[in-house]
Design a protein around this motif. Structure first.
Motif, PDB file in Angstrom:
ATOM      1  N   ILE A 149       4.028 -11.693 -14.823  1.00  0.00           N
ATOM      2  CA  ILE A 149       4.048 -10.225 -14.556  1.00  0.00           C
ATOM      3  C   ILE A 149       5.097  -9.571 -13.735  1.00  0.00           C
ATOM      4  CG2 ILE A 149       2.116 -10.354 -12.971  1.00  0.00           C
ATOM      5  CD1 ILE A 149       2.312  -7.892 -15.930  1.00  0.00           C
ATOM      6  N   GLU A 150       5.767  -8.449 -13.972  1.00  0.00           N
ATOM      7  CA  GLU A 150       6.650  -7.983 -12.897  1.00  0.00           C
ATOM      8  C   GLU A 150       5.799  -7.476 -11.879  1.00  0.00           C
ATOM      9  OE1 GLU A 150       8.136  -4.201 -14.054  1.00  0.00           O
ATOM     10  OE2 GLU A 150       6.296  -3.433 -14.891  1.00  0.00           O
ATOM     11  N   ALA A 151       4.379  -7.548 -11.564  1.00  0.00           N
ATOM     12  CA  ALA A 151       3.733  -7.014 -10.343  1.00  0.00           C
ATOM     13  C   ALA A 151       3.615  -8.366  -9.331  1.00  0.00           C
ATOM     14  CB  ALA A 151       2.469  -6.386 -10.450  1.00  0.00           C
ATOM     15  N   GLN A 205      10.688 -10.206  -6.228  1.00  0.00           N
ATOM     16  CA  GLN A 205       9.953  -9.746  -7.049  1.00  0.00           C
ATOM     17  C   GLN A 205      10.964  -9.192  -8.327  1.00  0.00           C
ATOM     18  OE1 GLN A 205       7.231  -6.446  -5.465  1.00  0.00           O
ATOM     19  NE2 GLN A 205       6.349  -6.314  -7.454  1.00  0.00           N
ATOM     20  N   ASP A 240       4.318  -6.571 -18.074  1.00  0.00           N
ATOM     21  CA  ASP A 240       3.777  -5.647 -17.416  1.00  0.00           C
ATOM     22  C   ASP A 240       2.485  -6.225 -16.591  1.00  0.00           C
ATOM     23  OD1 ASP A 240       5.335  -3.619 -17.518  1.00  0.00           O
ATOM     24  OD2 ASP A 240       4.374  -3.060 -19.796  1.00  0.00           O
ATOM     25  N   ALA A 241       2.125  -5.253 -15.308  1.00  0.00           N
ATOM     26  CA  ALA A 241       1.234  -5.639 -14.493  1.00  0.00           C
ATOM     27  C   ALA A 241      -0.037  -6.652 -14.705  1.00  0.00           C
ATOM     28  CB  ALA A 241       0.951  -4.383 -13.574  1.00  0.00           C
ATOM     29  N   ASN A 242       0.036  -7.570 -13.854  1.00  0.00           N
ATOM     30  CA  ASN A 242      -1.290  -8.428 -13.954  1.00  0.00           C
ATOM     31  C   ASN A 242      -1.063  -8.990 -12.485  1.00  0.00           C
ATOM     32  OD1 ASN A 242      -3.321 -10.004 -14.038  1.00  0.00           O
ATOM     33  ND2 ASN A 242      -2.122 -11.782 -15.091  1.00  0.00           N
ATOM     34  N   ASP A 243      -1.734  -8.436 -11.457  1.00  0.00           N
ATOM     35  CA  ASP A 243      -1.221  -8.760 -10.020  1.00  0.00           C
ATOM     36  C   ASP A 243      -2.249  -9.833  -9.617  1.00  0.00           C
ATOM     37  OD1 ASP A 243      -2.732  -5.790  -8.699  1.00  0.00           O
ATOM     38  OD2 ASP A 243      -3.311  -7.039 -10.301  1.00  0.00           O
ATOM     39  N   ASP A 276      -8.568  -9.922 -11.778  1.00  0.00           N
ATOM     40  CA  ASP A 276      -8.344  -8.891 -12.752  1.00  0.00           C
ATOM     41  C   ASP A 276      -9.461  -8.881 -13.701  1.00  0.00           C
ATOM     42  OD1 ASP A 276      -4.797  -9.901 -12.686  1.00  0.00           O
ATOM     43  OD2 ASP A 276      -5.859  -8.281 -11.518  1.00  0.00           O
TER      44      ASP A 276
END
Length: 427
Positions: A149-151, A205, A240-243, A276
């Motif tokens: 994920i990018e996050a 990042q 996409d985001a999964n932080d 999450d």
């Protein structure tokens, strides 16, 4: 006529060993010789290569090898080394591959016994098989695919497939490199058994809007004089985001299991939590070991982390396993833990007897204490399950005794301890 009594003495000391060997000697001559020598040779020597001048090293006339019907006996089913009685030499009969013979076990050695007759003599010969750098590190898959994920923040860790190398010591797997190094660095973690796990650490990042995919090259290298290496491509898809990554409740689980336990036996259950919600919080469990023997032996439920036995486990074949468990969420983040499995021995092997040498006849005036036979007894079980108690029939003009001996090969090579029982049947 003198009255003869049966004397029995063959109780093994309490000592945990993978196998126990017992030698029995039936006396027919008051002269008996017991000696030992050691050699060290590299693996893969061609057939016919000389191992050592056994006659010279033992101070024997090579004619004695012929008149005494010199023979060599090996514990292994394959006769790798043979005796040339005419020249007094030990030579390679079958090419020796150290990896096939001992796998990762070190030191690797063949234990040989040489016997002579008239009078009977016993010599123990230890041949250490040293490793050569004949195997390159390799990965069992052609490519590794990871979704990130990018996050994901710097410091996020991703366990990679470790390379395999059949060689040992300095010739075995020593290091890894990763290119390019713009976003990731490598970190190696050594286990108690010397195996190195490799993890990729995010240093910078990621930005999916700038680059949706990355391709890296992971290289594994050994430490031989001429370095050998293997590579695998790592394909990274940026999501996409999964932080939040999964986190195991424990990093190490210890399990005991009896050998011969049935398939389906429950061994442990691991649990990783993910903060999450929704699909990003769903965790899937994997056994990340690439060894086929491990993957065939154990099974993990991908949904709940329950680990069960999937094959026939045998203490004499392997007494310890370590599983690397990975928990991965739907966004590609992961955590890992280890399962240390010790196999408990049960008494499932009978002692086996092998006659090493036996006189074909004895004279009626044979002296008491004369040797007439040498017998080898093996029990591969450990500790009390492998202790051997021996006896012969009552009311016969022979008795059997045993004497514990220790054979220590040359210290400049390495030291092995082989338990032997020398037993005597008296006429």
């Amino acid at each position: 006529m003198a009255l003869l009594f049966l004397r029995i003495s063959c109780v093994a000391e309490e000592m945990a060993l993978m196998w126990h060997a017992v030698l029995f000697f039936i006396f027919l001559s008051s002269r008996f010789t017991l000696a030992q020598i050691s050699y060290s040779i590299p693996e893969e020597m061609p057939k016919g290569s000389m191992v050592g001048n056994v006659a010279q090293d033992l101070g024997l006339d090579f004619k004695r090898l012929i008149s005494g019907k010199g023979r060599v006996h090996t514990v292994d089913s394959t006769e790798y080394i043979a005796l040339d009685k005419e020249r007094g030499m030990l030579y390679i009969k079958e090419k020796i591959d150290r990896e096939s013979l001992c796998a990762t076990k070190t030191p690797c050695a063949l234990h040989i016994r040489m016997t002579l007759e008239n009078p009977m003599e016993l010599y123990t010969i230890t041949v250490e098989i040293t490793d050569i750098n004949d195997n390159a590190p390799f990965f069992q898959t052609e490519e590794i695919r990871i979704e990130i994920i990018e996050a994901a923040l710097p410091g996020a860790r991703f366990m990679l497939e470790r390379a395999m190398d059949a060689d040992v010591g300095i010739n075995g797997l020593q290091s890894y490199s990763l290119k390019p190094t713009d976003h990731f660095a490598l970190e190696l973690e050594s286990n108690a058994d010397g195996v190195k796990n490799v993890e990729m650490i995010l240093q910078k990042q990621l930005d999916r809007e700038k680059q949706e995919r990355l391709t890296l090259i992971l290289t594994a290298m050994d430490g031989g004089e001429s370095v050998l290496s293997g590579t695998v491509q790592i394909h990274i898809a940026i999501l996409d985001a999964n932080d939040n990554a999964p986190v195991f409740r424990q990093k190490i689980y210890k399990v005991l299991v009896n050998e011969n336990s049935p398939k389906g036996t429950k061994l442990a259950k691991v649990t990783a939590s993910d903060a999450d919600e929704g699909t990003n919080g769903q965790v899937t469990y994997y056994i990340s070991n690439k060894e086929k023997a491990v993957k065939d032996m154990f099974h993990i439920n991908e949904d709940d982390g329950e680990i069960t036995l999937n094959g026939q486990i045998d203490y004499e074949t392997k007494s310890h396993y370590q599983l690397d468990i990975q928990a991965r969420d739907q966004g590609g983040l992961s955590d890992s833990c280890k399962i240390s499995i010790d196999v408990l021995d049960i008494n499932d092997n009978k002692p086996t007897l092998t006659i090493l040498s036996m006189a074909s006849s004895i004279t009626e005036n044979s002296l008491i204490g004369n040797i007439v036979a040498m017998i080898n007894v093996n029990d591969p079980d450990s500790e009390v399950n492998g202790q051997v108690h021996c006896k012969i029939n009552d009311n016969i003009p022979f008795s059997i005794t045993s004497h514990l001996t220790m054979f220590l090969p040359c210290t400049q090579i390495r030291t092995w301890i082989e338990r032997e029982k020398l037993s005597t049947i008296l006429v």
